[in-house]
Design a protein around this motif. Structure first.
Motif, PDB file in Angstrom:
ATOM      1  N   HIS A  49       0.869  -1.137  -0.391  1.00 19.14           N
ATOM      2  CA  HIS A  49       0.039   0.151   0.199  1.00 19.14           C
ATOM      3  C   HIS A  49       0.726   1.382  -0.314  1.00 19.14           C
ATOM      4  N   VAL A 105      -5.871  -3.435  -4.417  1.00 23.21           N
ATOM      5  CA  VAL A 105      -6.275  -1.911  -4.892  1.00 23.21           C
ATOM      6  C   VAL A 105      -7.693  -1.929  -5.881  1.00 23.21           C
ATOM      7  N   TYR A 132      -7.807   0.494   3.307  1.00 26.04           N
ATOM      8  CA  TYR A 132      -7.021   0.496   2.828  1.00 26.04           C
ATOM      9  C   TYR A 132      -6.248   1.833   3.551  1.00 26.04           C
TER      10      TYR A 132
END
Length: 281
Positions: A49, A105, A132
């Motif tokens: 991430h 994602v 996220y």
């Protein structure tokens, strides 16, 4: 431009009160307070991430003048690394016995939302539900490590009834059932949605998130999309079906609906329809 995973500083994953205060002062509404209990992401996902944060920031500015269908070199130069990142993550998840989609994602949802001001308020809750960083809900998204996760948030909400009704409605439409039967079932779904939304509203209030609309049903939009999908199947409009389904998938993901509420891809549904249609002699 070539992007490297090693060209950005590592960010501590610890959560501090100052991080939370900063997020709230920037207008980011939190669906719930942070919780580390049963947090599903591993360090690997958080590192992935960090790299994705760079790509998201650049894609945000590019999306202001282009779309996901834009085949320009600049768009592809940014989308390709996201695809590669996701493929690496899926493979790692499989090798470690995890859900293949964990930490993936979902760039389509961000691109869809950035260009629709009416949907911006859903991004903080979407980021929380997908594990996220909360900073990705900003415009532009920024590098960060604030994960706000509550694993048991939806336990008191009955999602099986709406899902069962939607499956019945979709089955009736594919089966070319009598219009009155379809409409009666849709009326029942709208009634269930009304009760469902009240319960979701009470759930949000119990967590101090009374303004949140995440998880609430939008029956008119959903049923309208189901009819369009049926029409595309009937006339064998594969591209029209894909576009309509992609739009519905974006809404479902952003509103926090389970994946089981979405009809299958065109090939799957068309194959089922063909197998259920009797031969004409």
């Amino acid at each position: 431009m070539t992007l490297s995973r090693h060209t950005f500083p590592k960010v501590s994953i610890s959560k501090t009160a100052s991080h939370i205060a900063e997020a709230e002062s920037d207008g980011i509404r939190l669906l719930c307070r942070p919780s580390t209990a049963d947090f599903p992401l591993r360090r690997y996902h958080r590192n992935q991430h960090q790299y994705a944060s760079i790509l998201l920031g650049q894609l945000y500015w590019t999306s202001l003048v282009g779309t996901i269908q834009d085949e320009s070199r600049h768009i592809r130069d940014l989308l390709n690394p996201v695809d590669s990142l996701n493929e690496e993550t899926r493979q790692w998840n499989i090798e470690n016995g995890l859900d293949p989609e964990l930490g993936i994602v979902d760039i389509d949802i961000f691109l869809h939302t950035w260009n629709n001001r009416a949907l911006w308020s859903y991004l903080p809750d979407f980021c929380r539900l997908r594990c996220y960083p909360l900073e990705w809900s900003r415009r532009p998204p920024v590098h960060g490590s604030d994960y706000h996760y509550q694993p048991r948030y939806w336990e008191s909400v009955d999602r099986k009834t709406p899902e069962a009704l939607l499956q019945v409605i979709w089955g009736l439409r594919k089966g070319n059932a009598d219009t009155d039967i379809i409409e009666d079932t849709e009326i029942l779904f709208e009634s269930v949605a009304c009760v469902f939304n009240r319960r979701v509203g009470r759930l949000h209030k119990s967590y101090g998130n009374g303004a949140s609309e995440i998880g609430c049903l939008h029956p008119e939009d959903t049923l309208s999309c189901y009819q369009k999908l049926e029409d595309c199947l009937v006339v064998q409009d594969k591209e029209g079906y894909r576009i309509c389904r992609d739009g519905l998938r974006n809404k479902h993901a952003l509103f926090g609906y389970p994946t089981g509420w979405l009809p299958g891809p065109y090939e799957e549904e068309a194959c089922q329809l063909a197998s259920e249609t009797p031969d004409v002699i």
